[in-house]
Design a protein around this motif. Structure first.
Motif, PDB file in Angstrom:
ATOM      1  N   VAL A 127       0.908  -1.087  -0.009  1.00  0.00           N
ATOM      2  CA  VAL A 127      -0.001   0.178   0.110  1.00  0.00           C
ATOM      3  C   VAL A 127       1.005   1.023  -0.059  1.00  0.00           C
ATOM      4  O   VAL A 127       0.675   2.207  -0.764  1.00  0.00           O
ATOM      5  CB  VAL A 127      -0.912   0.068   1.247  1.00  0.00           C
ATOM      6  N   TYR A 128       2.125   1.288   0.856  1.00  0.00           N
ATOM      7  CA  TYR A 128       2.719   2.154   0.741  1.00  0.00           C
ATOM      8  C   TYR A 128       3.396   2.549  -0.518  1.00  0.00           C
ATOM      9  O   TYR A 128       3.545   3.572  -1.126  1.00  0.00           O
ATOM     10  CB  TYR A 128       3.865   2.151   1.947  1.00  0.00           C
ATOM     11  N   ARG A 129       3.991   1.246  -1.084  1.00  0.00           N
ATOM     12  CA  ARG A 129       4.590   1.431  -2.468  1.00  0.00           C
ATOM     13  C   ARG A 129       3.413   2.105  -3.543  1.00  0.00           C
ATOM     14  O   ARG A 129       4.029   2.980  -4.283  1.00  0.00           O
ATOM     15  CB  ARG A 129       4.962   0.092  -2.924  1.00  0.00           C
ATOM     16  N   LEU A 130       2.176   1.783  -3.357  1.00  0.00           N
ATOM     17  CA  LEU A 130       1.430   2.224  -4.393  1.00  0.00           C
ATOM     18  C   LEU A 130       1.121   3.732  -4.359  1.00  0.00           C
ATOM     19  O   LEU A 130       0.693   4.486  -5.253  1.00  0.00           O
ATOM     20  CB  LEU A 130      -0.044   1.333  -4.149  1.00  0.00           C
ATOM     21  N   HIS A 131       1.285   4.236  -2.962  1.00  0.00           N
ATOM     22  CA  HIS A 131       1.030   5.658  -2.994  1.00  0.00           C
ATOM     23  C   HIS A 131       2.166   6.338  -2.396  1.00  0.00           C
ATOM     24  O   HIS A 131       2.221   7.381  -1.663  1.00  0.00           O
ATOM     25  CB  HIS A 131       0.026   5.808  -1.960  1.00  0.00           C
ATOM     26  N   GLN A 132       3.561   5.824  -2.688  1.00  0.00           N
ATOM     27  CA  GLN A 132       4.879   6.171  -2.179  1.00  0.00           C
ATOM     28  C   GLN A 132       4.644   7.792  -2.340  1.00  0.00           C
ATOM     29  O   GLN A 132       5.151   8.666  -1.547  1.00  0.00           O
ATOM     30  CB  GLN A 132       5.807   5.612  -2.795  1.00  0.00           C
ATOM     31  N   LYS A 133       4.623   8.338  -3.703  1.00  0.00           N
ATOM     32  CA  LYS A 133       4.603   9.820  -3.975  1.00  0.00           C
ATOM     33  C   LYS A 133       3.749  10.748  -2.911  1.00  0.00           C
ATOM     34  O   LYS A 133       4.453  11.660  -2.361  1.00  0.00           O
ATOM     35  CB  LYS A 133       4.000  10.005  -5.347  1.00  0.00           C
ATOM     36  N   GLU A 134       2.708  10.297  -2.666  1.00  0.00           N
ATOM     37  CA  GLU A 134       1.869  10.932  -1.594  1.00  0.00           C
ATOM     38  C   GLU A 134       2.602  11.083  -0.202  1.00  0.00           C
ATOM     39  O   GLU A 134       2.328  11.802   0.383  1.00  0.00           O
ATOM     40  CB  GLU A 134       0.358  10.562  -1.811  1.00  0.00           C
ATOM     41  N   LEU A 135       2.663   9.787   0.102  1.00  0.00           N
ATOM     42  CA  LEU A 135       3.036   9.512   1.453  1.00  0.00           C
ATOM     43  C   LEU A 135       4.509  10.213   1.710  1.00  0.00           C
ATOM     44  O   LEU A 135       4.712  10.982   2.643  1.00  0.00           O
ATOM     45  CB  LEU A 135       3.303   8.300   1.834  1.00  0.00           C
ATOM     46  N   ASP A 136       5.276   9.959   0.762  1.00  0.00           N
ATOM     47  CA  ASP A 136       6.705  10.576   0.856  1.00  0.00           C
ATOM     48  C   ASP A 136       6.654  12.231   0.885  1.00  0.00           C
ATOM     49  O   ASP A 136       7.634  12.835   1.582  1.00  0.00           O
ATOM     50  CB  ASP A 136       7.619  10.128   0.003  1.00  0.00           C
ATOM     51  N   ALA A 137       5.797  12.688   0.411  1.00  0.00           N
ATOM     52  CA  ALA A 137       5.648  14.184   0.387  1.00  0.00           C
ATOM     53  C   ALA A 137       4.972  14.822   1.795  1.00  0.00           C
ATOM     54  O   ALA A 137       5.138  16.025   1.953  1.00  0.00           O
ATOM     55  CB  ALA A 137       4.536  14.564  -0.614  1.00  0.00           C
TER      56      ALA A 137
END
Ligand code: CO
Length: 226
Positions: A127-137
């Motif tokens: 789930v983190y990998r799928l949304h990595q861009k949003e989460l890392d921001a």
């Protein structure tokens, strides 16, 4: 010496008496059968007691709980629960409910070898990998953690909607509807993430449509398909 678990039997006796005082037929009714309207898929966390926080009584909620409310296609336990709830109990709503402060989600955010827990946590790491861009921001670590809890709920709602039994029942009867909620134990509130069930279903059916028998037949008859 009295063991600490003995209090559970004492509590049980008190509970029986209380129920019978309010309704002498209570256990006859309970034993007669169940007709729950809701399937609840939640975390095993001891602080998130499904019926209590929703104000529901025995018989009203069909429940599946595991670490971090994961619905994994290879997990026979959750998929069997969903299939039974949808096809036999005909539940009207399926609720995937996560919670802020979830230990499983926290562990999945931490890159380390956790042995037997690895394959389970991998679903959340995905789930983190799928949304990595949003989460890392998200700079604030707590805010990022909260957001992963929410995204884990959303992705597991999608995992429920991917199932053939859910798609078939919905097309035939317009239920069950899948909901994504988060329990905030700091306030006690249940937060509805307002998952757009219809939209998700339409979206994922390009890949996960398991109801289109015509497509399956044409695939079978297509000579070029080998
Ligand atoms: Co949890």
């Amino acid at each position: 010496m009295k063991q600490s678990y003995q209090k559970i039997f004492e509590n049980n006796e008190k509970w029986i008496q209380k129920k019978l005082e309010l309704d002498p037929q209570y256990f006859d009714t309970l034993a007669a059968g169940q007709n729950p309207q809701y399937l609840y898929i939640g975390c095993s966390d001891s602080r998130v007691s499904a019926e209590e926080l929703m104000g529901l009584t025995p018989g009203e909620l069909f429940v599946h709980r595991n670490i971090s409310n994961v619905v994994n296609t290879l997990d026979m336990s959750s998929t069997a629960v969903i299939q039974y709830a949808v096809e036999h109990l005909k539940v009207k709503h399926i609720i995937v409910c996560g919670h802020y402060g979830c230990g499983g989600v926290k562990a999945a955010m931490t890159p380390q070898d956790l042995g037997l827990l690895n394959p389970w946590l991998r679903t959340i790491r995905d789930v983190y990998r799928l949304h990595q861009k949003e989460l890392d921001a998200i700079e604030d670590e707590h805010a990022r953690y909260d957001r992963l809890v929410e995204l884990n709920v959303e992705e597991n709602c999608i995992n429920v909607i991917k199932m053939a039994c859910v798609q078939e029942q919905y097309i035939a009867n317009h239920f069950p509807i899948v909901h994504g909620w988060v329990f905030d134990m700091k306030t006690g509130k249940i937060i509805d993430l307002d998952i757009d069930f219809e939209e998700i279903l339409k979206d994922i059916q390009k890949v996960y449509d398991l109801t289109n028998t015509e497509w399956l037949m044409s695939k079978k008859n297509n000579k070029n398909f080998d």
